[in-house]
Design an enzyme around this catalytic site. Structure first.
Site, PDB file in Angstrom:
ATOM      1  N   HIS A 112       5.654  -8.127  -4.671  1.00 25.07           N
ATOM      2  CA  HIS A 112       4.151  -8.285  -4.150  1.00 25.07           C
ATOM      3  C   HIS A 112       4.065  -9.459  -4.832  1.00 25.07           C
ATOM      4  O   HIS A 112       2.924 -10.164  -6.191  1.00 25.07           O
ATOM      5  CB  HIS A 112       2.840  -7.568  -5.403  1.00 25.07           C
ATOM      6  CG  HIS A 112       3.021  -6.106  -4.497  1.00 25.07           C
ATOM      7  ND1 HIS A 112       2.569  -5.616  -3.227  1.00 25.07           N
ATOM      8  CD2 HIS A 112       4.031  -5.137  -5.081  1.00 25.07           C
ATOM      9  CE1 HIS A 112       3.276  -4.375  -3.077  1.00 25.07           C
ATOM     10  NE2 HIS A 112       3.303  -4.097  -4.572  1.00 25.07           N
ATOM     11  N   CYS A 154       6.572  -5.362   0.324  1.00 27.53           N
ATOM     12  CA  CYS A 154       6.171  -3.691  -0.940  1.00 27.53           C
ATOM     13  C   CYS A 154       6.415  -2.531   1.015  1.00 27.53           C
ATOM     14  O   CYS A 154       7.846  -2.406   1.853  1.00 27.53           O
ATOM     15  CB  CYS A 154       5.500  -3.853  -1.569  1.00 27.53           C
ATOM     16  SG  CYS A 154       5.574  -1.908  -2.585  1.00 27.53           S
ATOM     17  N   ILE A 189       6.062  -2.930  -7.822  1.00 28.75           N
ATOM     18  CA  ILE A 189       5.242  -1.549  -7.210  1.00 28.75           C
ATOM     19  C   ILE A 189       5.716  -0.235  -7.455  1.00 28.75           C
ATOM     20  O   ILE A 189       6.286  -0.330  -6.177  1.00 28.75           O
ATOM     21  CB  ILE A 189       3.601  -1.608  -7.600  1.00 28.75           C
ATOM     22  CG1 ILE A 189       3.624  -2.515  -8.032  1.00 28.75           C
ATOM     23  CG2 ILE A 189       3.457  -0.274  -7.998  1.00 28.75           C
ATOM     24  CD1 ILE A 189       2.274  -3.739  -8.519  1.00 28.75           C
ATOM     25  N   ARG A 190       7.428   0.432  -7.754  1.00 28.22           N
ATOM     26  CA  ARG A 190       7.569   1.579  -6.863  1.00 28.22           C
ATOM     27  C   ARG A 190       8.695   0.866  -5.648  1.00 28.22           C
ATOM     28  O   ARG A 190       8.134   1.438  -4.655  1.00 28.22           O
ATOM     29  CB  ARG A 190       6.583   2.169  -6.306  1.00 28.22           C
ATOM     30  CG  ARG A 190       6.304   3.513  -7.735  1.00 28.22           C
ATOM     31  CD  ARG A 190       4.505   4.285  -7.147  1.00 28.22           C
ATOM     32  NE  ARG A 190       5.031   4.876  -5.464  1.00 28.22           N
ATOM     33  CZ  ARG A 190       5.805   6.430  -5.823  1.00 28.22           C
ATOM     34  NH1 ARG A 190       5.482   6.696  -7.273  1.00 28.22           N
ATOM     35  NH2 ARG A 190       6.000   6.826  -4.627  1.00 28.22           N
ATOM     36  N   GLY A 199       0.708  -1.586   0.068  1.00 33.80           N
ATOM     37  CA  GLY A 199      -0.018  -0.143  -0.022  1.00 33.80           C
ATOM     38  C   GLY A 199       0.782   1.115   0.127  1.00 33.80           C
ATOM     39  O   GLY A 199       1.854   0.813  -0.196  1.00 33.80           O
ATOM     40  N   GLU A 200       0.642   2.602   0.354  1.00 36.42           N
ATOM     41  CA  GLU A 200       1.082   2.964   0.831  1.00 36.42           C
ATOM     42  C   GLU A 200       1.720   3.357   2.278  1.00 36.42           C
ATOM     43  O   GLU A 200       0.824   3.337   2.955  1.00 36.42           O
ATOM     44  CB  GLU A 200       0.760   5.034   0.486  1.00 36.42           C
ATOM     45  CG  GLU A 200       0.648   4.850  -0.835  1.00 36.42           C
ATOM     46  CD  GLU A 200       1.763   4.482  -1.050  1.00 36.42           C
ATOM     47  OE1 GLU A 200       1.874   4.326  -2.799  1.00 36.42           O
ATOM     48  OE2 GLU A 200       3.201   5.720  -0.940  1.00 36.42           O
ATOM     49  N   SER A 201       3.412   3.640   2.205  1.00 35.95           N
ATOM     50  CA  SER A 201       4.034   2.714   3.459  1.00 35.95           C
ATOM     51  C   SER A 201       3.667   4.453   4.583  1.00 35.95           C
ATOM     52  O   SER A 201       3.332   3.998   5.386  1.00 35.95           O
ATOM     53  CB  SER A 201       5.305   2.712   3.256  1.00 35.95           C
ATOM     54  OG  SER A 201       6.194   4.055   2.963  1.00 35.95           O
ATOM     55  N   GLU A 223       1.197 -11.779  -4.077  1.00 35.33           N
ATOM     56  CA  GLU A 223      -0.531 -11.667  -4.052  1.00 35.33           C
ATOM     57  C   GLU A 223      -0.613 -11.298  -5.000  1.00 35.33           C
ATOM     58  O   GLU A 223      -1.641 -10.972  -5.003  1.00 35.33           O
ATOM     59  CB  GLU A 223      -0.406 -11.338  -2.228  1.00 35.33           C
ATOM     60  CG  GLU A 223      -0.772  -9.130  -2.635  1.00 35.33           C
ATOM     61  CD  GLU A 223       0.422  -8.464  -2.595  1.00 35.33           C
ATOM     62  OE1 GLU A 223       1.649  -8.912  -2.555  1.00 35.33           O
ATOM     63  OE2 GLU A 223       0.355  -7.022  -2.701  1.00 35.33           O
TER      64      GLU A 223
END
Lengths: 197, 295
Positions: free
Chosen positions: A180, A89, A144-145, A57-59, A182
């Protein structure tokens, strides 16, 4: 996806449900025999778990929500009890001890210094396959990023690399990866985690 | 080992990482930092927020790249930017700057009144607006990696956002309930690619993340959209047109995560100061309705 593991009893695995790819982790956990996945939003839910996933997600966002909702110390205590924690991530960033900017308040569960967005912006996000010694070869991985582990303490065991950057590691009961699993159809990494819980 | 960029998994995956989050419109570095501090999952870098676009009138275009760059430098969270519908060059410019997501947006004045961008051809992922399932699937057919129901931007009025979210989800249930031999006709009726209608039948949901947008003005609005099945929310004018943007932004982030925890929502909604002043939808003339842009 392979269902079986060497689990002998049911395992309850939580997925921290504050923000990010929560359902993807729940679905992948549900594909494994004897695993009961649950979404976790409140500190009092932790005591029933055998393991906890901190998802991508966004940390920055997840770290704010952990703090504002009194989950910071309970998650640290959960890790101290030796229960399994898997950070993917953003989860890797959150489990680490240090990062180059200070936007994220980290839990400090594994002795790693993290380079956030180490592989660049979204335009540089990529898919690849990895050899992960304890799990297998050609394991699909989606970055992803993604962050990477810039420096790791002596007790940390690196498990996978991309362009000489460490992207997966473990230290005792803590497992982290910068990609990821998942988002793929291979639950090998997830089975590896639940077997350790 | 070989690395593949710009794949469908990577583009859609980026949106999956935004789920349960709030994407906030910002017009400068300072606002972007407030958004990041409040826990936004991304910011949308703009020259003007939608309510100011309404007030200014005239042609609304892609933001000055200086603003986008300033925002990209200021924060570590993803930065999105808007290109006009069908404006291939604005989109390519934003892509070349390394923007993380492009919104092909009806908030700007369309550059093409017939065709949307062929988003499949880009490495950068796109988000597009929709009001119903047909529109949603046409955009996915063109390569959108994320959707947002349109609502009516810059109004601070949630009614259109609700209408569009309900309509998309109602039509998904309709597809799921139909037998397979009825789906070609349904695809024709709603103007959707047949293969994607089949996919909806099989998945029971959209194959990409769908946020709510266009009218979210309070924490309760954000929670409402989450309860109606949104994967997250875009807040445009709502935050920086409120009296206390910092507090407002934090409250909306919390409300999006704890959307069904009413005592908490009550706490969050206390003493926020005035929300943005809203617009009654029926007061808008046809040409002022942004949601009707897109084909």
């Amino acid at each position: 996806m392979t269902k079986t593991t060497n689990l002998k009893a049911n395992k309850i695995i939580g997925v921290l449900n504050l923000q990010g790819a929560v359902t993807e982790h729940l679905n992948m956990l549900a594909s494994i025999e004897l695993v009961r996945p649950i979404a976790v939003k409140k500190p009092e839910q932790l005591c029933q778990l055998d393991g906890l996933i901190i998802p991508g997600g966004e940390s920055t966002a997840i770290s704010r929500l952990i703090r504002q909702n009194d989950l910071f110390e309970p998650i640290q205590a959960f890790a101290k009890q030796g229960k399994g924690i898997f950070g993917t991530c953003a989860g890797l960033v959150l489990c680490g001890t240090e990062t180059s900017h200070n936007e994220v308040e980290q839990l400090g569960l594994i002795d790693i210094i993290v380079e956030r967005n180490g592989f660049g912006r979204q335009i540089n996000s990529f898919e690849t396959v990895l050899d992960i010694a304890p799990i297998g070869q050609q394991i699909p991985a989606v970055f992803i990023r993604a962050p990477y582990i810039a420096t790791a303490g002596k007790q940390v065991k690196p498990l996978a690399f991309v362009d000489n950057h460490c992207v997966m590691a473990e230290q005792d009961n803590i497992l982290v990866c910068s990609f990821h699993p998942e988002l793929t159809t291979d639950n090998g990494i997830m089975r590896y985690f639940v077997e350790r819980c | 080992m070989k690395q593949h960029t710009g794949t469908q998994t990577v583009k859609r995956g980026m949106a999956q990482m935004q789920k349960g989050g709030v994407i906030m419109d910002v017009v400068n570095a300072e606002q972007a930092k407030i958004a990041e501090q409040a826990g936004a999952v991304a910011v949308m870098a703009l020259e003007r927020v939608p309510s100011d676009i309404r007030a200014a009138g005239g042609v609304a275009r892609m933001a000055d790249p200086t603003i986008v760059e300033e925002v990209m430098k200021a924060v570590t969270i993803p930065v999105m930017a808007k290109a006009r519908i069908g404006h291939i060059v604005e989109a390519r410019i934003l892509e070349s700057m390394g923007v993380d997501y492009i919104d092909e947006s009806e908030v700007l004045t369309p550059a093409d009144e017939q065709y949307h961008l062929l988003k499949d051809e880009f490495t950068v992922p796109f988000v597009c607006g929709c009001r119903d399932l047909g529109e949603a699937l046409r955009r996915i057919g063109e390569g959108a990696s994320m959707l947002r129901t349109k609502g009516e931007p810059g109004t601070g009025n949630i009614v259109e956002a609700v209408r569009h979210m309900r309509r998309v989800n109602e039509q998904i249930r309709l597809v799921v309930g139909k037998s397979k031999d009825e789906l070609m006709t349904l695809a024709k009726e709603i103007g959707a690619p047949y293969e994607l209608v089949l996919q909806i039948k099989q998945l029971g949901k959209l194959p990409v993340v769908n946020f709510a947008a266009g009218g979210v003005a309070t924490p309760a609005d954000a929670a409402l959209m989450m309860q109606l099945g949104a994967d997250g929310v875009f807040v445009g004018s709502g935050i920086f047109k409120s009296q206390n943007p910092e507090k407002f932004a934090k409250a909306i982030v919390q409300a999006t995560t704890y959307f069904d925890d009413y005592p908490r929502l009550a706490e969050l909604s206390k003493g926020l100061g005035e929300a943005m002043k809203g617009i009654e939808i029926s007061k808008l003339t046809e040409s002022e309705r942004m949601q009707d842009r897109g084909w």
